[in-house]
Design a protein around this motif. Structure first.
Motif, PDB file in Angstrom:
ATOM      1  N   ALA A  23      -2.755  -2.298  -4.451  1.00 36.23           N
ATOM      2  CA  ALA A  23      -1.836  -3.089  -3.630  1.00 36.23           C
ATOM      3  C   ALA A  23      -2.374  -4.504  -3.439  1.00 36.23           C
ATOM      4  O   ALA A  23      -1.610  -5.477  -3.440  1.00 36.23           O
ATOM      5  N   VAL A  38       2.914   1.381  -3.465  1.00 38.78           N
ATOM      6  CA  VAL A  38       2.093   1.788  -4.609  1.00 38.78           C
ATOM      7  C   VAL A  38       1.763   3.273  -4.528  1.00 38.78           C
ATOM      8  O   VAL A  38       1.820   4.002  -5.526  1.00 38.78           O
ATOM      9  N   HIS A  39       1.432   3.750  -3.330  1.00 40.89           N
ATOM     10  CA  HIS A  39       1.111   5.175  -3.187  1.00 40.89           C
ATOM     11  C   HIS A  39       2.340   6.041  -3.475  1.00 40.89           C
ATOM     12  O   HIS A  39       2.242   7.072  -4.149  1.00 40.89           O
ATOM     13  N   SER A  40       3.501   5.619  -2.969  1.00 42.37           N
ATOM     14  CA  SER A  40       4.720   6.409  -3.151  1.00 42.37           C
ATOM     15  C   SER A  40       5.201   6.386  -4.596  1.00 42.37           C
ATOM     16  O   SER A  40       5.679   7.396  -5.110  1.00 42.37           O
ATOM     17  N   MET A  97      -1.405   7.394  -6.835  1.00 44.10           N
ATOM     18  CA  MET A  97      -2.863   7.287  -6.964  1.00 44.10           C
ATOM     19  C   MET A  97      -3.530   7.671  -5.646  1.00 44.10           C
ATOM     20  O   MET A  97      -2.904   7.685  -4.593  1.00 44.10           O
ATOM     21  N   ASP A  98      -4.842   7.969  -5.718  1.00 43.13           N
ATOM     22  CA  ASP A  98      -5.566   8.242  -4.487  1.00 43.13           C
ATOM     23  C   ASP A  98      -5.606   6.975  -3.639  1.00 43.13           C
ATOM     24  O   ASP A  98      -5.309   5.874  -4.092  1.00 43.13           O
ATOM     25  N   TRP A  99      -6.012   7.127  -2.371  1.00 44.62           N
ATOM     26  CA  TRP A  99      -5.882   6.013  -1.435  1.00 44.62           C
ATOM     27  C   TRP A  99      -6.806   4.846  -1.756  1.00 44.62           C
ATOM     28  O   TRP A  99      -6.464   3.689  -1.530  1.00 44.62           O
ATOM     29  N   LEU A 104      -3.996   2.354 -12.943  1.00 44.35           N
ATOM     30  CA  LEU A 104      -3.004   3.390 -13.201  1.00 44.35           C
ATOM     31  C   LEU A 104      -3.413   4.257 -14.388  1.00 44.35           C
ATOM     32  O   LEU A 104      -3.252   5.487 -14.358  1.00 44.35           O
ATOM     33  N   ARG A 121      -7.804   3.778  -4.797  1.00 41.54           N
ATOM     34  CA  ARG A 121      -7.157   3.019  -5.867  1.00 41.54           C
ATOM     35  C   ARG A 121      -5.857   2.380  -5.373  1.00 41.54           C
ATOM     36  O   ARG A 121      -5.500   1.277  -5.802  1.00 41.54           O
ATOM     37  N   THR A 122      -5.149   3.076  -4.500  1.00 44.37           N
ATOM     38  CA  THR A 122      -3.901   2.540  -3.977  1.00 44.37           C
ATOM     39  C   THR A 122      -4.126   1.233  -3.236  1.00 44.37           C
ATOM     40  O   THR A 122      -3.406   0.244  -3.442  1.00 44.37           O
ATOM     41  N   VAL A 182       0.845  -1.195   0.000  1.00 47.06           N
ATOM     42  CA  VAL A 182       0.000   0.000   0.000  1.00 47.06           C
ATOM     43  C   VAL A 182       0.882   1.247   0.000  1.00 47.06           C
ATOM     44  O   VAL A 182       0.680   2.183  -0.786  1.00 47.06           O
TER      45      VAL A 182
END
Length: 215
Positions: A76, A61-63, A67-69, A109, A71-72, A58
């Protein structure tokens, strides 16, 4: 089941929702942060610590992808499922299932950033380098070039830039994999100095990737 209905509704809403994160977020990651997180994810993968793998994924993928949380978290989970399907050795592994999960990931993505243009092709290239790495890991030649080429093809497709410009990033990442493979062969010890070398190689890889996409 009520919980499943709620998740299904949330996923459908997420797919309908227009992207709220600009395309540049795909190219503004921190190499230090992403490299360290990916190194930690690799450790949990080889130790089959799937709950920790998901939690770290999580953050990764965010870093890495901005993407917003919502979708993140879904992305993940897709990465986790793909890796779980891929993890067992052939013939028990499921490369088709892994590609299916990664296609859905790259579709997320594309919703967020408008790229890659073809999530199915991106997923194919993703799982291709997994296969090349597995062959490299078990092979006798020790030649990293097929792995470097496979990684470069994926990066070039996702970011839409020349493949040759991505060789330095791919070479550092292939080096990190060699170190990781040695760590696995030596018993996956958490106090091994190889983990520091692996993290450093991944940070250098993402620094080279960031430089390439901004060239």
């Amino acid at each position: 089941m009520a919980g499943g209905s709620t998740v299904g509704n949330g996923v459908r809403a997420m797919r309908r929702k227009p992207a709220s994160v600009g395309p540049n977020r795909l190219r503004t990651f921190s190499p230090l942060q992403v490299g360290r997180l990916e190194a930690a994810v690799w450790v949990t993968y080889y130790r089959r610590e799937w709950a920790r793998f998901l939690a770290l994924s999580v953050l990764l993928v965010h870093s890495a992808f901005g993407m917003d949380w919502v979708r993140t978290v879904y992305g993940a989970w897709l990465v986790l499922r793909a890796n779980m399907l891929w993890a067992p050795p052939e013939p028990k592994g499921d490369p088709v299932g892994a590609r299916r999960c990664m296609r859905r990931f790259y579709a997320l993505l594309r919703l967020a950033h408008g790229e890659p243009v073809d999530p199915a092709r991106a997923a194919q290239l993703e799982v291709e380098w997994w296969a090349v790495h597995r062959e490299h890991q078990r092979g006798d030649s020790g030649d990293p070039q097929p792995l470097v080429d496979a990684l470069s093809r994926l990066y070039a497709f996702v970011y839409g830039i020349d493949e040759m410009a991505l060789w330095p990033a791919a070479e550092h990442r292939a080096r990190a994999m060699d170190i990781s493979d040695q760590w696995v062969d030596e018993g996956c010890r958490l106090d091994s100095p190889l983990l520091r070398a692996e993290r450093a190689a991944l940070v250098r890889s993402y620094a080279a990737l960031l430089a390439a996409v901004h060239h």
